[in-house]
Design an enzyme around this catalytic site. Structure first.
Site, PDB file in Angstrom:
ATOM      1  CE  LYS A  18      -1.984  -1.136   3.900  1.00 47.27           C
ATOM      2  NZ  LYS A  18      -1.239  -2.375   4.156  1.00 47.27           N
TER       3      LYS A  18
ATOM      4  NE  ARG B 254      -4.247  -1.374  10.109  1.00 46.40           N
ATOM      5  CZ  ARG B 254      -3.202  -0.822   9.493  1.00 46.40           C
ATOM      6  NH1 ARG B 254      -3.310   0.333   8.927  1.00 46.40           N
ATOM      7  NH2 ARG B 254      -2.058  -1.462   9.461  1.00 46.40           N
TER       8      ARG B 254
ATOM      9  NE  ARG C  22       7.370  -2.451   6.207  1.00 50.93           N
ATOM     10  CZ  ARG C  22       6.039  -2.442   6.247  1.00 50.93           C
ATOM     11  NH1 ARG C  22       5.345  -1.886   5.269  1.00 50.93           N
ATOM     12  NH2 ARG C  22       5.404  -2.989   7.257  1.00 50.93           N
TER      13      ARG C  22
ATOM     14  NE  ARG D 109       6.202  -0.192  10.241  1.00 53.17           N
ATOM     15  CZ  ARG D 109       5.064  -0.414   9.604  1.00 53.17           C
ATOM     16  NH1 ARG D 109       4.919   0.017   8.358  1.00 53.17           N
ATOM     17  NH2 ARG D 109       4.076  -1.051  10.187  1.00 53.17           N
TER      18      ARG D 109
ATOM     19  NE  ARG E 108       2.264  -4.942  11.345  1.00 51.06           N
ATOM     20  CZ  ARG E 108       3.349  -4.701  10.620  1.00 51.06           C
ATOM     21  NH1 ARG E 108       4.518  -5.157  11.005  1.00 51.06           N
ATOM     22  NH2 ARG E 108       3.263  -3.994   9.524  1.00 51.06           N
TER      23      ARG E 108
HETATM   24  P1  ADP Z   1       1.295  -1.689   7.467  1.00 53.40           P
HETATM   25  O1  ADP Z   1       1.567  -0.646   6.428  1.00 53.40           O
HETATM   26  O2  ADP Z   1       2.405  -2.658   7.599  1.00 53.40           O
HETATM   27  O3  ADP Z   1      -0.045  -2.325   7.303  1.00 53.40           O
HETATM   28  P2  ADP Z   1       0.809   0.582   9.169  1.00 53.40           P
HETATM   29  O4  ADP Z   1       2.006   1.451   9.050  1.00 53.40           O
HETATM   30  O5  ADP Z   1      -0.377   0.923   8.349  1.00 53.40           O
HETATM   31  O6  ADP Z   1       1.264  -0.911   8.863  1.00 53.40           O
HETATM   32  O7  ADP Z   1       0.336   0.471  10.673  1.00 53.40           O
HETATM   33  C1  ADP Z   1       1.235   0.212  11.730  1.00 53.40           C
HETATM   34  C2  ADP Z   1       0.440   0.110  13.032  1.00 53.40           C
HETATM   35  O8  ADP Z   1      -0.196   1.366  13.313  1.00 53.40           O
HETATM   36  C3  ADP Z   1      -0.696  -0.911  13.025  1.00 53.40           C
HETATM   37  O9  ADP Z   1      -0.253  -2.217  13.357  1.00 53.40           O
HETATM   38  C4  ADP Z   1      -1.623  -0.317  14.101  1.00 53.40           C
HETATM   39  O10 ADP Z   1      -1.142  -0.577  15.408  1.00 53.40           O
HETATM   40  C5  ADP Z   1      -1.489   1.185  13.852  1.00 53.40           C
HETATM   41  N1  ADP Z   1      -2.488   1.699  12.889  1.00 53.40           N
HETATM   42  C6  ADP Z   1      -2.231   2.270  11.685  1.00 53.40           C
HETATM   43  N2  ADP Z   1      -3.368   2.647  11.068  1.00 53.40           N
HETATM   44  C7  ADP Z   1      -4.376   2.285  11.896  1.00 53.40           C
HETATM   45  C8  ADP Z   1      -5.794   2.382  11.812  1.00 53.40           C
HETATM   46  N3  ADP Z   1      -6.400   2.933  10.744  1.00 53.40           N
HETATM   47  N4  ADP Z   1      -6.524   1.892  12.846  1.00 53.40           N
HETATM   48  C9  ADP Z   1      -5.932   1.338  13.922  1.00 53.40           C
HETATM   49  N5  ADP Z   1      -4.613   1.211  14.058  1.00 53.40           N
HETATM   50  C10 ADP Z   1      -3.817   1.680  13.058  1.00 53.40           C
HETATM   51  P1  ADP Z   2       2.268  -1.832   3.185  1.00 61.20           P
HETATM   52  O1  ADP Z   2       2.277  -0.316   3.158  1.00 61.20           O
HETATM   53  O2  ADP Z   2       1.037  -2.409   2.553  1.00 61.20           O
HETATM   54  O3  ADP Z   2       2.514  -2.378   4.553  1.00 61.20           O
HETATM   55  P2  ADP Z   2       4.819  -1.592   1.741  1.00 61.20           P
HETATM   56  O4  ADP Z   2       4.483  -0.751   0.564  1.00 61.20           O
HETATM   57  O5  ADP Z   2       5.578  -0.971   2.840  1.00 61.20           O
HETATM   58  O6  ADP Z   2       3.481  -2.334   2.280  1.00 61.20           O
HETATM   59  O7  ADP Z   2       5.621  -2.879   1.191  1.00 61.20           O
HETATM   60  C1  ADP Z   2       6.139  -3.860   2.091  1.00 61.20           C
HETATM   61  C2  ADP Z   2       7.530  -4.283   1.628  1.00 61.20           C
HETATM   62  O8  ADP Z   2       7.428  -5.060   0.434  1.00 61.20           O
HETATM   63  C3  ADP Z   2       8.481  -3.125   1.288  1.00 61.20           C
HETATM   64  O9  ADP Z   2       9.795  -3.483   1.684  1.00 61.20           O
HETATM   65  C4  ADP Z   2       8.362  -2.982  -0.231  1.00 61.20           C
HETATM   66  O10 ADP Z   2       9.578  -2.527  -0.810  1.00 61.20           O
HETATM   67  C5  ADP Z   2       8.063  -4.411  -0.672  1.00 61.20           C
HETATM   68  N1  ADP Z   2       7.092  -4.493  -1.781  1.00 61.20           N
HETATM   69  C6  ADP Z   2       6.043  -3.675  -2.054  1.00 61.20           C
HETATM   70  N2  ADP Z   2       5.360  -4.089  -3.137  1.00 61.20           N
HETATM   71  C7  ADP Z   2       5.978  -5.225  -3.557  1.00 61.20           C
HETATM   72  C8  ADP Z   2       5.736  -6.148  -4.649  1.00 61.20           C
HETATM   73  N3  ADP Z   2       4.724  -5.960  -5.507  1.00 61.20           N
HETATM   74  N4  ADP Z   2       6.583  -7.197  -4.764  1.00 61.20           N
HETATM   75  C9  ADP Z   2       7.609  -7.374  -3.897  1.00 61.20           C
HETATM   76  N5  ADP Z   2       7.881  -6.558  -2.857  1.00 61.20           N
HETATM   77  C10 ADP Z   2       7.080  -5.491  -2.685  1.00 61.20           C
END
Ligand code: ADP
Ligand code: ADP
Ligand code: ZN
Length: 225
Positions: free
Chosen positions: A13, A88, A127, A161, A172
């Site tokens: 995302k 979420r 990541r 992270r 998660r």
């Molecule tokens: P990822 O991109 O790996 O899905 P995020 O960066 O979006 O992770 O979120 C990291 C953490 O921040 C989540 O595990 C949660 O604890 C919190 N968080 C982020 N967005 C939300 C949301 N919309 N509602 C509740 N918790 C959130």
């Molecule tokens: P999210 O915001 O959904 O948690 P990220 O965009 O941070 O996900 O992506 C998670 C990890 O996977 C990052 O290290 C990113 O570089 C890698 N990544 C993202 N998209 C792809 C893909 N299509 N194939 C392989 N690796 C990816």
């Protein structure tokens, strides 16, 4: 034009939101980034949420909803925004619907990035990002062009992270399936959910998104005020 990117942690995302931000001149609103900024600044809100985030659980809806309500009033959101990591829960989605209705704005796209759980663990544990400019990387799938040097800003300082550990990933993913996956039928019922294959490589996923979103001209698509 307002867009939601939906998908499990590690689906891509953030990576794709960045691409859309640059391509369509939209604001990128990542609740995860906003919360991490609060934690690193040591604000009262940051102190409240840091343990929850480390455990990989969701932060309470009221905190998140208040944060987004303020954020979407800012100037950079006038041309539209991409939501990454929000909503979420169904309660968050309902609150968003109300906020948009009050602004006479609408959702143009809700796009699900479909990725298998097995692939997510590898994406999350590999990541890392630039400590200076925030550019995102992956050890295997998207390393910097020159090892140890950020493509975007030249810095050699990288960060990981705290919640990108194998133990936390399990929680998660559980939170995603229990609390966030119900948003898929929620938006399907509204007739605005689209899915893209998030298992493909980064540029192929971007191409699919561009094809979907490029169809609508940003000016005509923006229903905001
Ligand atoms: P990822 O991109 O790996 O899905 P995020 O960066 O979006 O992770 O979120 C990291 C953490 O921040 C989540 O595990 C949660 O604890 C919190 N968080 C982020 N967005 C939300 C949301 N919309 N509602 C509740 N918790 C959130
Ligand atoms: P999210 O915001 O959904 O948690 P990220 O965009 O941070 O996900 O992506 C998670 C990890 O996977 C990052 O290290 C990113 O570089 C890698 N990544 C993202 N998209 C792809 C893909 N299509 N194939 C392989 N690796 C990816
Ligand atoms: Zn950088």
């Amino acid at each position: 034009m307002n867009i939601i990117l939906l998908g499990p942690p590690g689906a891509g995302k953030g990576t794709q939101a960045k691409m859309l931000q640059d391509m369509f001149n939209l604001a990128k609103l990542s609740t995860g980034d906003m919360l991490r900024a609060e934690v690193s600044e040591g604000t009262p809100l940051g102190k409240k949420v840091q343990d929850i985030m480390t455990r990989g659980e969701l932060v309470p809806d009221d905190i998140i909803i208040a944060m987004i309500r303020e954020r979407i009033k800012e100037d950079d959101c006038k041309n539209g925004f991409i939501l990454d990591g929000f909503p979420r829960t169904v309660a968050q989605a309902e609150a968003l619907d109300k906020m948009l209705a009050a602004e006479k704005a609408s959702l143009d796209y809700v796009v699900e990035l479909k990725v298998d759980d097995a692939a997510l663990v590898k994406r999350i544990t590999g990541r890392f990002s630039c400590g200076k400019c925030g550019a995102g990387y992956h050890e295997t799938f998207s390393p910097p062009k020159q090892a140890g040097i950020c493509d975007a800003c030249g810095s050699s300082e990288f960060v990981r992270r705290k919640d990108d550990s194998e133990e936390t990933v399990v929680n998660r993913l559980k939170a995603y399936h229990a609390q966030t996956a119900p948003l898929l039928p929620y938006y399907t019922q509204k007739g605005i959910l689209l899915s893209v294959d998030g298992m493909l490589d980064i540029s192929m996923v971007s191409k699919q998104l561009e094809a979907i979103i490029g169809k609508k001209q940003p000016a005509a698509a923006s229903a905001r005020k």
